[in-house]
Design an enzyme around this catalytic site. Structure first.
Site, mmCIF file in Angstrom:
data_model
loop_
_atom_site.group_PDB
_atom_site.id
_atom_site.type_symbol
_atom_site.label_atom_id
_atom_site.label_comp_id
_atom_site.label_asym_id
_atom_site.label_seq_id
_atom_site.Cartn_x
_atom_site.Cartn_y
_atom_site.Cartn_z
ATOM 1 N N ALA A 189 26.794 16.632 8.404
ATOM 2 C CA ALA A 189 27.728 17.718 8.701
ATOM 3 C C ALA A 189 27.158 19.056 8.254
ATOM 4 O O ALA A 189 26.633 19.189 7.140
ATOM 5 C CB ALA A 189 29.065 17.475 8.009
ATOM 6 N N CYS A 190 27.229 20.039 9.133
ATOM 7 C CA CYS A 190 26.886 21.409 8.787
ATOM 8 C C CYS A 190 27.927 22.326 9.412
ATOM 9 O O CYS A 190 28.890 21.868 10.034
ATOM 10 C CB CYS A 190 25.480 21.782 9.242
ATOM 11 N N ASP A 191 27.772 23.620 9.254
ATOM 12 C CA ASP A 191 28.773 24.571 9.713
ATOM 13 C C ASP A 191 29.067 24.426 11.201
ATOM 14 O O ASP A 191 30.220 24.346 11.614
ATOM 15 C CB ASP A 191 28.306 26.002 9.430
#
Length: 526
Positions: free
Chosen positions: A430-432
C-alpha cells in the site's frame, strides 16, 4: 515526569495532524491520479498544436479565424471580441475545451466515486458543470470541491430512505433523486460556489505572481521538499500547484509550477551522494533507486535515504530552490503535469522554448543537492563506518530493523504470540496512490516468492485509502504510511518498511509463508 506527560499529547496531536494531512492529500491524489493520462494528452496536444508549439494548427490549437474553406467549416468555433471592437469567429480547438471541460469533469467524477461510488460520480459531474460554466478560469479547484460535496449530499439523501422504499419504487426514486440533487447542486455551484472559487483562484494566482515579482518563488521548496518526505506533498501538488499551473498554461502557454514538486534533480543528487559516499545497505541500494527515481519517476524511493539522515532535507531544499531559480531565470516551464516525475515525462511536457532551462534546472538541482549531501555524508562517514550503517540509526525511524533484519515490532507482527506463523495467502503493498512505489515493492516480493518456489500467494498493490480488513492477510507499507493503513484495516497484520526496493523484511515474509506452507503440509500428512 511533568515534561514527559506534557510532551506526549503534543506529539500525539502532531502525529494526528500529519495523518490527517496525508489522508487529505491521498484523497486529492485519488481524484487526480486516475486522470493523469488525460492531463498528459492535454499537455502533448498543447505542446504540439498551440501557436508556439511544434506543429502549430489553428483548428486543433484553437487560434486563428474560421475563414478556412472546405470541410473544415464544420469545426467548432467561438465568437471573439477583438481589441478594436470587432468580432470574429475563432476555432475552439482541443486545448481549450479539454482544460475547461474535460479535465475538471474527470476530476469531479473521480472525486464523486471516492465518496459515493458510481452514483456519486454521476451527480458530481452534473454539479461540477455548473461551476465550470459560472467561472472564467479552469475549475480544477472547483471540481475538487464541488465533485465530492455533491456526492456527499447524494449519499446523505440516499441514506434518508435506505431500506424504507416499497419494492418496485427503488429505480424511480433513485433516478429522480440523483437528477434533482445533481441539477440543484449544478445551479448552486453556478451562482454560489463559482464566484467564491474564482476569487480563491485569483488570490492564489496573485500570491504566486507576488512571489515571482519579488524573486521569492524558490522559497516554495522550503515547504514542498520536507512535505514530500513526509508524504504530505499530494495536498500541495494536486491541491494547489497543478490547478495553478494549468491556469498559467492557459494564460501563458507554460508554467514552472509543474516542476516545483516533480523535478527529479534533488532526489537524484541525494541518491548519487549515497552511491559514492554512503556505507552499508544504503550504498548498495542507492544505484538501483536512482534508476527507479530518475527514469521511473517514483520519487518515494529516495525518501528513506533522507529519513536515515534527516539533515539531508537541507540538500533536498537547496536542490529544489536551485531548480526553481533556474526556471525563473530562463523563463522556462512545462505545458502540463509531469506525472510520474520521470525525466522522460518532464521532457515530454516541456514547452518548445524551454528545453535549455528545464534541462539545466534538473542538472543544476541535482548538482547542488549532491554537493550538499556529499558534505553531510562525508562529515559523518567515519562515524557511520564505525557504526556499520549509513547514519545515526538510533535517531532514524527504525532503520536498524530494515537494514539488519533484527527483531522488531514490525517483524514480530508477522508471527503470533506463540511464535507460530499464521498462514499468508494474500499480501497487499500500500502506498498513497496505489501505484508506483507499491507496484515496485509487490513486483520485488513476487519475484522472491517465485525464486523460493512458493506458489498460490497473491501479491497486489493498492492505495492506502482503498484498504479494508478483507483486503489481505498482510499489508506492507512504508513506515510513514503504516499508521494510516492501520486505520483502514485495523485487524489486518501490518509490516513497515523503509525502502520498497530492498528490505530484509521481504525475506522474513518469504520465510514465514514457506514455514506456514510446510506446517500446513505436515498437518495434512497421515
Amino acid at each position: 515526569m511533568t515534561t514527559t506527560a506534557s510532551a506526549a499529547p503534543t506529539l500525539s496531536r502532531g502525529r494526528t495532524a500529519q495523518v490527517r494531512l496525508q489522508r487529505f492529500g491521498a484523497f486529492l491524489t485519488g481524484m487526480i491520479m486516475p486522470n493523469l493520462p488525460a492531463f498528459l494528452a492535454w499537455g502533448l496536444i498543447t505542446a504540439l498544436f498551440i501557436s508556439v508549439g511544434w506543429l502549430p494548427n489553428e483548428m486543433l490549437g484553437g487560434f486563428g479565424n474560421a475563414d478556412l474553406p472546405g470541410a473544415w467549416q464544420g469545426a467548432a468555433t467561438q465568437l471573439v471580441l477583438a481589441e478594436d471592437g470587432t468580432t470574429f469567429r475563432q476555432y475552439l480547438g482541443l486545448v481549450g475545451p479539454m482544460v475547461t471541460y474535460l479535465l475538471p469533469l474527470l476530476i469531479a467524477n473521480s472525486g464523486g466515486r471516492l465518496v459515493h461510488g458510481e452514483r456519486g460520480g454521476v451527480v458530481a459531474t452534473i454539479a461540477t458543470l455548473g461551476i465550470i460554466v459560472g467561472s472564467t478560469v479552469p475549475m480544477f479547484l472547483g471540481a475538487m470541491i464541488v465533485g465530492p460535496l455533491a456526492a456527499w449530499v447524494m449519499k446523505l439523501v440516499d441514506s434518508l430512505w435506505d431500506g424504507r422504499l416499497k419494492p418496485g419504487l427503488e429505480m424511480l426514486v433513485n433516478m429522480f433523486s440523483a437528477a434533482i440533487v445533481g441539477g440543484a447542486m449544478s445551479v448552486a455551484a453556478f451562482f454560489g460556489i463559482a464566484p467564491v472559487v474564482s476569487q480563491i483562484s485569483t488570490w492564489l494566482g496573485d500570491i504566486v505572481a507576488w512571489l515571482a515579482d519579488n524573486g521569492l518563488l524558490p522559497l516554495m521548496s522550503i515547504i514542498v521538499e520536507p512535505a514530500k518526505v513526509l508524504f504530505l506533498n499530494n495536498a500541495i501538488g494536486n491541491g494547489v500547484l497543478v490547478p495553478l499551473g494549468a491556469q498559467q498554461v492557459v494564460e501563458q502557454g507554460k508554467s514552472l509550477l509543474f516542476l516545483v514538486e516533480a523535478n527529479p534533480g534533488p532526489g537524484l543528487g541525494i541518491l548519487l551522494a549515497y552511491t559514492l559516499l554512503g556505507v552499508g545497505a544504503a550504498r548498495s541500494t542507492a544505484p538501483g533507486a536512482m534508476f527507479v527515481h530518475f527514469i521511473g519517476g517514483i520519487h518515494e524511493v529516495y525518501f528513506p535515504f533522507v529519513l536515515m539522515k534527516p539533515v539531508l532535507i537541507v540538500a533536498a531544499i537547496a536542490g529544489g530552490m536551485t531548480g526553481v531559480a533556474t526556471n525563473v531565470v530562463f523563463g522556462s516551464g512545462l505545458v502540463g503535469p509531469a506525472a510520474p516525475g520521470s525525466i522522460i515525462a518532464v521532457l515530454a511536457q516541456t514547452s518548445r522554448d524551454s528545453y535549455l532551462g528545464v534541462i539545466l534546472s534538473v542538472v543544476l538541482s541535482a548538482t547542488v543537492s549532491f554537493l550538499v549531501a556529499a558534505v553531510i555524508l562525508r562529515a559523518s562517514r567515519k562515524r557511520d563506518l564505525a557504526a556499520g550503517e549509513s547514519g545515526d540509526l538510533a535517531a532514524a525511524v527504525a532503520q536498524t530493523e530494515a537494514n539488519k533484519g533484527r527483531s522488531s515490532a514490525a517483524l514480530s507482527s508477522l508471527v503470533g504470540a506463540t511464535g507460530t506463523a499464521a498462514p499468508v495467502r494474500t499480501i497487499v503493498f500500500a502506498c498513497d496512490a496505489g501505484m508506483g512505489s507499491s507496484a515496485m515493492g509487490a513486483a520485488v516480493l513476487r519475484d522472491k516468492l517465485r525464486k523460493a518456489g512458493i506458489e498460490g500467494v497473491t501479491v497486489v498493490n493498492k492505495a492506502v485509502a482503498t484498504l479494508d480488513d478483507d483486503a489481505a492477510d498482510l499489508v506492507v507499507s512504508q513506515r510513514e504510511l503504516t499508521e494510516r493503513a492501520r486505520q483502514h484495516a485495523p485487524t489486518t497484520r501490518h509490516v513497515s518498511v523503509d525502502n520498497f526496493m530492498n528490505s530484509p523484511v521481504y525475506d522474513d515474509v518469504v520465510a514465514e509463508v514457506g514455514a506456514s506452507r510446510a506446517a500446513a503440509g505436515a498437518g495434512e500428512a497421515p
